[in-house]
Design a protein around this motif. Structure first.
Motif, short mmCIF file in Angstrom:
data_model
loop_
_atom_site.label_atom_id
_atom_site.label_comp_id
_atom_site.label_asym_id
_atom_site.label_seq_id
_atom_site.Cartn_x
_atom_site.Cartn_y
_atom_site.Cartn_z
N SER A 59 72.80 18.61 -0.28
CA SER A 59 72.65 17.36 0.45
C SER A 59 72.60 16.18 -0.51
CB SER A 59 71.36 17.40 1.28
OG SER A 59 71.06 16.11 1.80
N GLU A 264 69.19 18.44 12.76
CA GLU A 264 69.93 18.17 11.52
C GLU A 264 68.96 18.14 10.34
OE1 GLU A 264 70.69 13.72 10.20
OE2 GLU A 264 71.34 13.97 12.26
N ASP A 286 72.54 21.52 9.27
CA ASP A 286 73.57 21.06 8.33
C ASP A 286 73.76 22.12 7.26
OD1 ASP A 286 74.94 19.73 6.17
OD2 ASP A 286 74.39 17.83 7.09
N HIS A 313 75.55 19.33 12.09
CA HIS A 313 75.60 18.02 11.46
C HIS A 313 76.40 18.13 10.16
CE1 HIS A 313 73.85 14.94 8.68
NE2 HIS A 313 73.89 14.19 9.76
N GLN A 314 77.20 17.11 9.86
CA GLN A 314 77.98 17.16 8.62
C GLN A 314 78.45 15.76 8.26
OE1 GLN A 314 79.40 17.72 5.28
NE2 GLN A 314 78.47 19.50 6.25
N GLN A 316 79.50 15.04 4.77
CA GLN A 316 80.21 15.03 3.49
C GLN A 316 81.69 15.38 3.67
OE1 GLN A 316 78.36 13.82 0.74
NE2 GLN A 316 77.33 13.42 2.67
N GLY A 320 81.25 20.39 1.44
CA GLY A 320 80.42 20.68 2.60
C GLY A 320 81.21 20.67 3.89
N HIS A 321 82.11 19.72 4.02
CA HIS A 321 82.94 19.62 5.22
C HIS A 321 83.82 20.84 5.40
CE1 HIS A 321 85.47 17.75 8.28
NE2 HIS A 321 86.53 17.96 7.53
N ASN A 324 81.88 23.93 6.32
CA ASN A 324 81.52 23.83 7.74
C ASN A 324 82.68 24.22 8.64
OD1 ASN A 324 79.55 22.90 9.81
ND2 ASN A 324 81.03 21.28 10.17
#
Length: 384
Positions: A59, A264, A286, A313-314, A316, A320-321, A324
């Motif tokens: 994060s 989140e 997240d 929740h996302q 970046q 991270g995206h 996900n």
């Protein structure tokens, strides 16, 4: 870079002939001069003796420095470990650092390491992460445009900002976020409702909309706003009260017809169950805050068992995206679009194939691991 020797942790070196970890780096990248901490990226890079490299992300809250410090602390003890011992590594580290608190810095650090290890395993086996998770139901995923910063904007400014994202990205849905001062509850309820009403007029009655309060209401204020959102046809009402007040979040969820979402800022599966038991029927953990890919798959199982929607929740737009997207592609009951909060292309320089939206969708990479072509030289040029 830490270079502890393999004999320091022989209990982790169990896979005969395995491709073991040789180094773990945890570092912050700043993309543009003057980037504030929240615009930087907290990377973890894991290398193995066979020449494979896995990448993870923590994060970016406060630049991610708190989680990166935890990774640096445990990195040396993992040199020589087998990346396929992932669950053992994660549980051991969680309980070694449990007195720091099982939420926040520690879970962010473990999330980054977990994503990097999944990336490594996929590269070693020559398979994309979604294959390792059981296969993808779909390889193109619609997204919703998550439009933040609306607490400080006038109605006209909100409309201009929303319209720009709506027209350029052609998302499947739009969420308007407030990002206001959490110390001032119920500050401008009438103004908030007017902004929500104006956005509904802009996009028309049939377009899917959501409203993220970012924890700025009391229970009574949240119910007042929620009733207005129901009349306006909004799909969900996100984090209407403080995230740590689970009882209040559940009360709002149970008293409104609109779907109330939360979590989140939930970092453990146990806390997720508490939120569901309170009455929240849509949860948004997240991937870079709690458990990484492993944690999000555990959340998916919990949601399936409880009949609750999982809409992660996302924020970046990089590692991270993509991590996900791999998880979302494997979910049979994927009820809402993926979040796309940050359309800035500042990170694209670090990837040969950066994730880009096209016709309202993201395509899940099909290469080994996460499928991202990471340019190490660009990361190293920009590391703090």
């Amino acid at each position: 870079m830490l270079t502890a020797t393999a004999h320091e942790r022989p209990d982790l070196h169990t896979r005969s002939g395995g491709d073991r970890i040789t180094s773990i780096e945890a570092f912050q990248v700043t993309w543009r001069p003057g980037d504030p901490p929240g615009r930087r990226t907290a990377f973890v890079r894991v290398r193995t003796e066979g020449g494979f490299t896995g990448y993870g992300e923590a994060s970016p809250m406060m630049g991610g420095e708190h989680s990166l410090m935890v990774v640096r602390d445990f990195a040396g003890s993992l040199v020589g470990a087998d990346p396929f011992d992932q669950a053992v590594i994660s549980d051991r580290l969680l309980h070694r650092y449990i007195k720091l608190g099982p939420e926040g810095a520690v879970t962010g650090a473990l999330a980054a390491l977990d994503i990097a290890l999944w990336d490594l395993k996929g590269k070693i086996l020559g398979l994309p992460v979604h294959k390792l998770l059981g296969g993808a139901w779909r390889t193109s995923l619609p997204f919703y445009a998550s439009v933040g910063g609306n607490a400080g904007r006038s109605v006209d400014e909100v409309l201009r900002t929303v319209e720009a994202r709506w027209k350029t990205e052609t998302p499947a849905a739009i969420k308007i976020r407030w990002d206001g001062d959490r110390t001032r509850q119920d500050h401008d309820i009438a103004g908030d409702i007017e902004k929500a009403r104006a956005v509904r007029r802009l996009v028309g009655d049939g377009f899917p909309l959501a409203f993220d309060a970012n924890n700025q209401y009391s229970v009574g204020g949240a119910i007042r706003v929620g009733r207005a959102l129901e009349d306006l046809g909004y799909l969900w009402f996100e984090e209407p009260v403080q995230h740590y007040d689970v009882r209040a979040m559940g009360e709002v969820a149970q008293r409104l017809d609109i779907t109330v979402s939360a979590a989140e800022q939930t970092y453990t599966t146990q806390a997720l169950v508490d939120m569901i038991n309170a009455g929240v029927r849509m949860v948004q953990p997240d991937i870079i805050k709690m458990g990484g890919i492993t944690g999000l798959m555990q959340c998916a199982a919990i949601c399936f068992a409880h009949g609750v929607e999982l809409v992660p929740h996302q924020t970046q737009p990089g590692i991270g995206h993509v991590a996900n997207l791999h998880v979302l592609s494997t979910l049979m009951h994927n009820t809402k679009p993926a979040e796309f909060a940050d359309p800035d292309d500042r990170m694209h320089v670090a990837f040969g194939n950066p994730p880009r939206p096209e016709n309202g969708e993201f395509t899940v990479p099909q290469g080994p691991g996460l499928g991202l072509q990471v340019q190490d030289e660009e990361l190293d040029r920009r590391r703090m």
